[in-house]
Design an enzyme around this catalytic site. Sequence first.
Site, PDB file in Angstrom:
ATOM      1  N   TYR A  65       0.848  -1.192   0.000  1.00  0.00           N
ATOM      2  CA  TYR A  65       0.000   0.000   0.000  1.00  0.00           C
ATOM      3  C   TYR A  65       0.883   1.241   0.000  1.00  0.00           C
ATOM      4  O   TYR A  65       1.865   1.331   0.742  1.00  0.00           O
ATOM      5  CB  TYR A  65      -0.917   0.019   1.231  1.00  0.00           C
ATOM      6  CG  TYR A  65      -1.982  -1.045   1.209  1.00  0.00           C
ATOM      7  CD1 TYR A  65      -3.224  -0.812   0.617  1.00  0.00           C
ATOM      8  CD2 TYR A  65      -1.741  -2.301   1.765  1.00  0.00           C
ATOM      9  CE1 TYR A  65      -4.210  -1.803   0.596  1.00  0.00           C
ATOM     10  CE2 TYR A  65      -2.714  -3.296   1.741  1.00  0.00           C
ATOM     11  CZ  TYR A  65      -3.939  -3.038   1.153  1.00  0.00           C
ATOM     12  OH  TYR A  65      -4.904  -4.019   1.131  1.00  0.00           O
ATOM     13  N   SER A  66       0.505   2.217  -0.831  1.00  0.00           N
ATOM     14  CA  SER A  66       1.230   3.483  -0.859  1.00  0.00           C
ATOM     15  C   SER A  66       1.042   4.216   0.463  1.00  0.00           C
ATOM     16  O   SER A  66      -0.065   4.293   0.999  1.00  0.00           O
ATOM     17  CB  SER A  66       0.720   4.364  -2.003  1.00  0.00           C
ATOM     18  OG  SER A  66       0.941   3.754  -3.255  1.00  0.00           O
ATOM     19  N   CYS A  73      -0.927   7.883 -10.186  1.00  0.00           N
ATOM     20  CA  CYS A  73      -1.166   6.821  -9.211  1.00  0.00           C
ATOM     21  C   CYS A  73      -2.654   6.511  -9.159  1.00  0.00           C
ATOM     22  O   CYS A  73      -3.492   7.415  -9.053  1.00  0.00           O
ATOM     23  CB  CYS A  73      -0.662   7.229  -7.823  1.00  0.00           C
ATOM     24  SG  CYS A  73      -0.644   5.857  -6.631  1.00  0.00           S
ATOM     25  N   GLU A 133       2.683   4.654 -10.857  1.00  0.00           N
ATOM     26  CA  GLU A 133       2.438   3.555  -9.935  1.00  0.00           C
ATOM     27  C   GLU A 133       0.948   3.227 -10.004  1.00  0.00           C
ATOM     28  O   GLU A 133       0.127   3.932  -9.414  1.00  0.00           O
ATOM     29  CB  GLU A 133       2.847   3.924  -8.506  1.00  0.00           C
ATOM     30  CG  GLU A 133       2.715   2.757  -7.533  1.00  0.00           C
ATOM     31  CD  GLU A 133       3.291   3.105  -6.166  1.00  0.00           C
ATOM     32  OE1 GLU A 133       4.501   2.838  -5.960  1.00  0.00           O
ATOM     33  OE2 GLU A 133       2.549   3.656  -5.336  1.00  0.00           O
ATOM     34  N   TYR A 154      -2.191  -0.038 -10.208  1.00  0.00           N
ATOM     35  CA  TYR A 154      -2.446  -1.377  -9.662  1.00  0.00           C
ATOM     36  C   TYR A 154      -3.777  -1.904 -10.157  1.00  0.00           C
ATOM     37  O   TYR A 154      -4.584  -1.152 -10.710  1.00  0.00           O
ATOM     38  CB  TYR A 154      -2.432  -1.327  -8.133  1.00  0.00           C
ATOM     39  CG  TYR A 154      -3.150  -0.135  -7.550  1.00  0.00           C
ATOM     40  CD1 TYR A 154      -4.523  -0.157  -7.371  1.00  0.00           C
ATOM     41  CD2 TYR A 154      -2.450   1.027  -7.213  1.00  0.00           C
ATOM     42  CE1 TYR A 154      -5.195   0.937  -6.850  1.00  0.00           C
ATOM     43  CE2 TYR A 154      -3.120   2.131  -6.686  1.00  0.00           C
ATOM     44  CZ  TYR A 154      -4.483   2.082  -6.527  1.00  0.00           C
ATOM     45  OH  TYR A 154      -5.144   3.168  -6.023  1.00  0.00           O
TER      46      TYR A 154
END
Length: 403
Positions: free
Chosen positions: A183-184, A361, A401, A403
């Site tokens: 997790y960021s 992101c 980044e 996901y």
Amino acid sequence: MYNPSAAGGAANTQSGSRVFVYEVVGLKQNEATDQMNYPIRRSGSVFITVPYNRMNEEMRRITRLGGQIVSIRPLSALDQGNGTSAPETSNGLQQEKKETKPMTQAKEKEKKDIPVNIYRPNAPFVGKCLSNEELVREGGEGTVRHLKFDLSGGDLRYLEGQSIGIIPEGTDKDGKPHKLRLYSIASTRHGDDLDDQTVSLCVRQLVYKHPETGEQVFGVCSTYLTQLNVGDEVKITGPVGKEMLLPEDPKANVIMMATGTGIAPFRAFLWRMFKEQHEDYKFEGLAWLFFGCAYTPNILYKQELEELQAQFPDNFRLTYAISREQKNAKGGKMYIQDRIAENADELWNLVQKPNTHTYICGLKGMEGGIDEGMSGAAGKFDVNWADYQKKLKKEHRWHVETY
């Protein structure tokens, strides 16, 4: 911004015997420039004298080397005869004596002490949940929690833009311990309490329908985290990641594009830029956040973001893309790429500056939309976005980044 086609047209009206001086910024070290015997600077200007009959050829060469021509002027007889020009090398390049401060991601990484994998899966740090707060307001979709964990008693430290791993309790269907999820980090290196003893996450509970059975499925780790109680122990690994680090240059321009919980690292960026006070870092550049979500109640950290915008109007811009409430120019849903199209000229001017970094992101699908928007922006200036994006990545100024 310099337009090569316009400059070329003007040059064609000049006598072929004339010589011109190109002022160039942004030349970067690469395989081509490695073979040249003149110095390549990472910032500041260099000056190249060019005969009229080689102007277009030199423009193309400079573009291939990653440079941008910011001005062209005739080299007057006075310049050529009285020695007032900057010293010239054998390749016709003249070095400006005054340099600006160099700023590249590679140089920063050499200087930074970047913490990585202080805690590993076989020996995680065990912290405690200090708070677990809902971020989605009434009328919004789903549940997103802001969680804060206690790091006291350990050695875990991190930088803005990094991630940590969480190992959820319990076992999978085969009886094996659950694997960690990354997790960021949503807090600055000093933590939400500014005591260097906490780390925070922004976590959305994953809920989806099983593709075969149609039953509702809940994400293992996201459900574990969103249902934590204050005082519960949490296994933490990391930190990891170097791709999303915030540039140290306080004059940098930072463009951020986020959907949903992709705002996590940008919250850390903005808190460091504007909410904290640092002797060695006082942000003076431009921070511009594009944030996409479905509904207004799903704008995460809305109050804090808008307070920063009001307090720092010259340094922070906030642009929402609310897909289910706003319409784009064509009457369709408003997405980030539509906001990029609306601000194409200004964004294109920004991304060309050597001190501008762009960060993306969120969900993986957002990349295509952003490329579409940037392609339109670059296309207005007859530039191929795919080629230019490769240049930005090579310069470590395009950070993704998803996901």
